[in-house]
Design an enzyme around this catalytic site. Structure first.
Site, PDB file in Angstrom:
ATOM      1  N   LYS A  13      26.910 -37.598  -7.031  1.00 31.14           N
ATOM      2  CA  LYS A  13      27.758 -37.232  -8.166  1.00 31.14           C
ATOM      3  C   LYS A  13      27.197 -36.034  -8.915  1.00 31.14           C
ATOM      4  CE  LYS A  13      27.468 -41.307 -10.178  1.00 31.14           C
ATOM      5  NZ  LYS A  13      26.688 -42.146  -9.245  1.00 31.14           N
ATOM      6  N   ARG A  88      30.952 -47.307 -16.479  1.00 32.56           N
ATOM      7  CA  ARG A  88      30.336 -48.105 -15.421  1.00 32.56           C
ATOM      8  C   ARG A  88      30.736 -49.563 -15.511  1.00 32.56           C
ATOM      9  NH1 ARG A  88      25.703 -44.623 -14.472  1.00 32.56           N
ATOM     10  NH2 ARG A  88      24.305 -45.352 -12.843  1.00 32.56           N
ATOM     11  N   ARG A 127      13.853 -38.880  -3.092  1.00 30.57           N
ATOM     12  CA  ARG A 127      14.120 -38.320  -4.406  1.00 30.57           C
ATOM     13  C   ARG A 127      12.963 -38.435  -5.379  1.00 30.57           C
ATOM     14  NH1 ARG A 127      19.943 -39.462  -7.252  1.00 30.57           N
ATOM     15  NH2 ARG A 127      18.827 -41.058  -8.395  1.00 30.57           N
ATOM     16  N   ARG A 140      20.016 -51.526  -8.473  1.00 31.05           N
ATOM     17  CA  ARG A 140      21.071 -50.664  -9.014  1.00 31.05           C
ATOM     18  C   ARG A 140      22.337 -50.763  -8.171  1.00 31.05           C
ATOM     19  NH1 ARG A 140      17.672 -45.536  -9.039  1.00 31.05           N
ATOM     20  NH2 ARG A 140      19.558 -44.396  -9.548  1.00 31.05           N
TER      21      ARG A 140
HETATM   22  P1  ADP Z   1      22.377 -42.958 -10.644  1.00 28.97           P
HETATM   23  O1  ADP Z   1      21.333 -42.249  -9.865  1.00 28.97           O
HETATM   24  O2  ADP Z   1      22.413 -44.434 -10.440  1.00 28.97           O
HETATM   25  O3  ADP Z   1      23.698 -42.312 -10.603  1.00 28.97           O
HETATM   26  P2  ADP Z   1      22.200 -42.476 -13.496  1.00 28.97           P
HETATM   27  O4  ADP Z   1      21.353 -41.292 -13.724  1.00 28.97           O
HETATM   28  O5  ADP Z   1      23.660 -42.349 -13.660  1.00 28.97           O
HETATM   29  O6  ADP Z   1      21.800 -43.012 -12.073  1.00 28.97           O
HETATM   30  O7  ADP Z   1      21.714 -43.693 -14.405  1.00 28.97           O
HETATM   31  C1  ADP Z   1      20.368 -44.135 -14.421  1.00 28.97           C
HETATM   32  C2  ADP Z   1      20.267 -45.436 -15.200  1.00 28.97           C
HETATM   33  O8  ADP Z   1      20.718 -45.245 -16.553  1.00 28.97           O
HETATM   34  C3  ADP Z   1      21.131 -46.579 -14.668  1.00 28.97           C
HETATM   35  O9  ADP Z   1      20.487 -47.289 -13.641  1.00 28.97           O
HETATM   36  C4  ADP Z   1      21.336 -47.428 -15.939  1.00 28.97           C
HETATM   37  O10 ADP Z   1      20.210 -48.208 -16.233  1.00 28.97           O
HETATM   38  C5  ADP Z   1      21.461 -46.372 -17.021  1.00 28.97           C
HETATM   39  N1  ADP Z   1      22.874 -45.960 -17.264  1.00 28.97           N
HETATM   40  C6  ADP Z   1      23.396 -44.719 -17.052  1.00 28.97           C
HETATM   41  N2  ADP Z   1      24.696 -44.679 -17.376  1.00 28.97           N
HETATM   42  C7  ADP Z   1      25.023 -45.932 -17.781  1.00 28.97           C
HETATM   43  C8  ADP Z   1      26.224 -46.551 -18.233  1.00 28.97           C
HETATM   44  N3  ADP Z   1      27.383 -45.864 -18.310  1.00 28.97           N
HETATM   45  N4  ADP Z   1      26.183 -47.865 -18.579  1.00 28.97           N
HETATM   46  C9  ADP Z   1      25.050 -48.562 -18.508  1.00 28.97           C
HETATM   47  N5  ADP Z   1      23.880 -48.064 -18.084  1.00 28.97           N
HETATM   48  C10 ADP Z   1      23.855 -46.748 -17.729  1.00 28.97           C
END
Ligand code: ADP
Length: 183
Positions: A13, A88, A127, A140
């Site tokens: 993404k 999410r 990563r 996750r």
């Molecule tokens: P990914 O690599 O899973 O796309 P993100 O950078 O989007 O990771 O998110 C990293 C972490 O931040 C998630 O595992 C969660 O703990 C938290 N997080 C991010 N966005 C949200 C959200 N919209 N609702 C709840 N937790 C979130």
């Protein structure tokens, strides 16, 4: 243009979002990036979110909804935005709808990047982020299947879901995304 990028962790993404930003001049709003910055700066928000993120769990809806609501008030969101990693959960999606309604806006496309779990585990190995250990990645993914995947039906019902194969070259995937949003 008001977009949501949707997909499991490691779906790509963020990478594809950067191309949209460069092409269309709209900001990318990544709740993950905002939360990581809060953790790095040791803010109250960061102290609440940090342990949950490290465990591969979602942070509470109220926290992220507040972040996004504030962020969407910034002037750079006037022309549109790309939400990456938000919503999410169903409650997050419902709150987003309410927040946007107040501004007379609505989401036009929810771009879902589809990638199989095995491919994700493989990708994340390289990563090296703190929450990228195989165990945390699996947590996750589990959170995604349980809490986030139901959003697909939610946006499908509203006619907004655009499903993209997230496996292929970056150019191929970007071409599919653009086609799916009619650009
Ligand atoms: P990914 O690599 O899973 O796309 P993100 O950078 O989007 O990771 O998110 C990293 C972490 O931040 C998630 O595992 C969660 O703990 C938290 N997080 C991010 N966005 C949200 C959200 N919209 N609702 C709840 N937790 C979130």
């Amino acid at each position: 243009m008001h977009l949501v990028f949707f997909g499991p962790p490691g779906a790509g993404k963020g990478t594809q979002a950067q191309r949209i930003v460069a092409d269309f001049g709209i900001p990318q709003i990544s709740t993950g990036d905002i939360l990581r910055a809060a953790v790095a700066n040791g803010t109250t928000l960061g102290k609440q979110a940090g342990p949950l993120m490290a465990a591969g769990k979602l942070v509470p809806d109220e926290l992220v909804i507040g972040i996004v609501e504030e962020r969407l008030k910034e002037p750079d969101c006037k022309k549109g935005f790309l939400l990456d990693g938000f919503p999410r959960t169903i409650p997050q999606a419902q709150s987003l709808e309410v927040v946007l309604q107040k501004q007379d806006k609505r989401i036009e496309h929810v771009v879902s990047l589809e990638v199989a779990d095995e491919v994700i585990q493989e990708r994340m190995k390289g990563r090296g982020r703190a929450d990228d250990s195989p165990e945390t990645v699996q947590k996750r993914l589990d959170e995604f299947r349980k809490l986030t995947a139901p959003l697909k039906a939610y946006y499908q019902e509203r006619g907004l879901l655009r499903t993209i194969n997230g496996v292929g070259s970056l150019d191929e995937i970007y071409a599919s995304i653009k086609q799916s949003i009619g650009r």
